[in-house]
Design an enzyme around this catalytic site. Structure first.
Site, short mmCIF file in Angstrom:
data_model
loop_
_atom_site.label_atom_id
_atom_site.label_comp_id
_atom_site.label_asym_id
_atom_site.label_seq_id
_atom_site.Cartn_x
_atom_site.Cartn_y
_atom_site.Cartn_z
N ASP A 26 0.83 -1.20 0.00
CA ASP A 26 0.00 0.00 0.00
C ASP A 26 0.87 1.26 0.00
O ASP A 26 2.05 1.22 0.34
CB ASP A 26 -0.90 0.01 1.24
N LYS B 117 -4.43 1.89 -2.10
CA LYS B 117 -5.07 1.82 -0.80
C LYS B 117 -4.75 3.02 0.08
O LYS B 117 -4.06 2.94 1.09
CB LYS B 117 -4.70 0.52 -0.06
#
Length: 461
Positions: free
Chosen positions: A250, A272
């Site tokens: 992420d 994300k």
């Protein structure tokens, strides 16, 4: 190189230990693991050695040292506090070309004991030749924490299969690749740690069959990277990252953590960040499964802990449904790690008897399905992940349901990093304070925030 590191086979070999105190006992403990025939010469035996003698694990051959005791001895350990006596025994042994170790006296040693990391059959010996014993102890502690206890059984299992695999995979290059892939994959270690030895054995058998039929196996490891500071990555997390073929990470993962991976690992950012996804969740699930099905050891690396507002559960549901082996490595969640680095205890006997974790991010448009009355308790700490997104709405609802307008509030950005920023205010001020820091932010609401000025210890307070 002053000393040549050797691993000596002592099974059924006679070893003479001169001395009967606790130091001698410690050496006897090490020797017992080797299967050596341990002979003791000492005026008296300490309680531990008496117990060992009673169990018939050692032979007490006499109270007074005789030169003849060196006959047919493989090596000698001298462990008395009589310097002149030690020197005499050492010289007699040296003349007979018998290896000698005089405890804590390097000048009277023809061999020395290293610091030992025992993961039998894997053994690691570390030594500074007596130059820096404290440094060696520190290195040993470091390595002990990094090397899984399961590695010994994995090595034993590999030994059982070694000849069979040699018969099935005759090409030495392909055989080396086979073992590298098997060990890097981490499946066997995972199963051994769970106590599932039969399945670990089956994994090797299946890997051989797959190699013969050119099929591949893969796995998914869900790893929490912690809140930011790479020092907060768990040891287990580091071990798993270093086995990865592919890392799906992420935005919020510290690049320094990615640098801990293998140089040949493929690192792919999959987004994300709240309201900013480079790939949809469904597509990510499909992509991750596809990579594992191609035989890759996939690490899904998430900030904080994967199971706290990290969608880890959703991803593993998809992986499990696809029949792919997986494991979970917890991480230090931001709510705990960032609060600690901000000097804010989430509970305190004087200020808070409970703590609630919630997210400021809404999955769908509309109001929160939250019991605001439950959060109105002034003796409760509220930790809000991605708090900047709906801070105004949260503040109004808490005040509306009875939370005091002057309840202390902390807004933390870049928590656990050297440039972390912390703003302290009150619940009524949250609406204006929230726009003074960059995303992502963590909000902490509760009287415990008032302790920040007293116990702040890291970064910009």
């Amino acid at each position: 190189m002053r000393y040549l590191p050797l691993f000596v086979y002592l099974n059924n070999k006679p070893v003479l230990v001169v001395g009967g105190g606790i130091v001698a006992f410690r050496k006897v403990q090490i020797l017992q693991k080797t299967g050596a025939i341990i002979q003791i010469v000492a005026k008296t035996l300490c309680l531990n050695l008496k117990t060992t003698l009673f169990k018939k694990k050692i032979i007490w051959i006499g109270k007074v040292f005789q030169i003849s005791m060196l006959d047919n001895v493989f090596l000698v350990i001298i462990a008395t506090d009589d310097t002149d006596f030690n020197d005499m025994v050492f010289k007699y042994a040296e003349k007979r070309h018998i290896l000698v170790n005089t405890v804590d006296d390097p000048a009277k040693c023809s061999f020395i004991f290293p610091a030992i990391i025992d993961r039998s059959p894997i053994l690691i010996g570390i030594s500074s030749g007596g130059q820096a014993p404290v440094l060696i102890r520190m290195l040993k502690e470091k390595l002990e924490s990094l090397i899984p206890m399961s590695i010994g059984y994995v090595a034993s299992l590999a030994g059982i299969w070694r000849n069979k695999i040699k018969q099935h995979i005759t090409d030495i290059v392909y055989r080396r690749f086979f073992w590298e892939k098997l060990f890097y994959n981490g499946q066997i270690s995972l199963l051994v740690e769970k106590g599932n030895f039969r399945k670990a054995n089956r994994v090797i058998k299946d890997a051989v069959l797959n190699q013969l039929h050119n099929r591949k196996q893969g796995s998914v490891s869900l790893v929490g990277a912690g809140p930011g500071d790479k020092g907060l990555l768990t040891i287990r997390g580091l071990q798993v990252i270093q086995t990865a073929d592919i890392i799906l990470y992420d935005y919020l993962v510290n690049p320094d953590i990615l640098d801990l991976s293998r140089k040949d690992a493929n690192k792919i950012c999959v987004g994300k960040i709240a309201k900013k996804h480079s790939i949809s969740q469904n597509n990510l699930n499909h992509f991750m499964i596809q990579l594992a099905q191609q035989g890759n050891n996939v690490v899904r690396l998430k900030g904080g802990d994967s199971f706290i507002f990290g969608r880890g559960g959703e991803e593993l549901q998809a992986v499990s449904k696809a029949g792919i082996m997986f494991q979970v490595v917890p991480g230090i969640t931001s709510g705990i790690g960032v609060a600690a680095y901000a000097g804010i205890p989430l509970t305190h006997r004087e200020y808070a008897h409970s703590v609630v974790f919630m997210t400021g991010h809404k999955r769908h448009q509309g109001d929160y399905k939250i019991n605001w009355s439950l959060l109105s308790d002034n003796k409760q700490t509220i930790v809000i992940y991605m708090g900047q997104l709906n801070a105004v709405n949260i503040s109004k609802n808490l005040i509306c349901h009875g939370r005091h307008i002057y309840t202390p509030v902390a807004i933390i950005s870049r928590g656990t990093y050297l440039d972390q920023k912390i703003l302290i205010g009150t619940l009524i001020e949250l609406e204006k304070l929230i726009y003074m820091v960059k995303k992502p932010t963590l909000l902490i609401i509760g009287d415990v925030v008032s302790l920040h000025n007293e116990i702040s210890w890291f970064g910009n307070g």
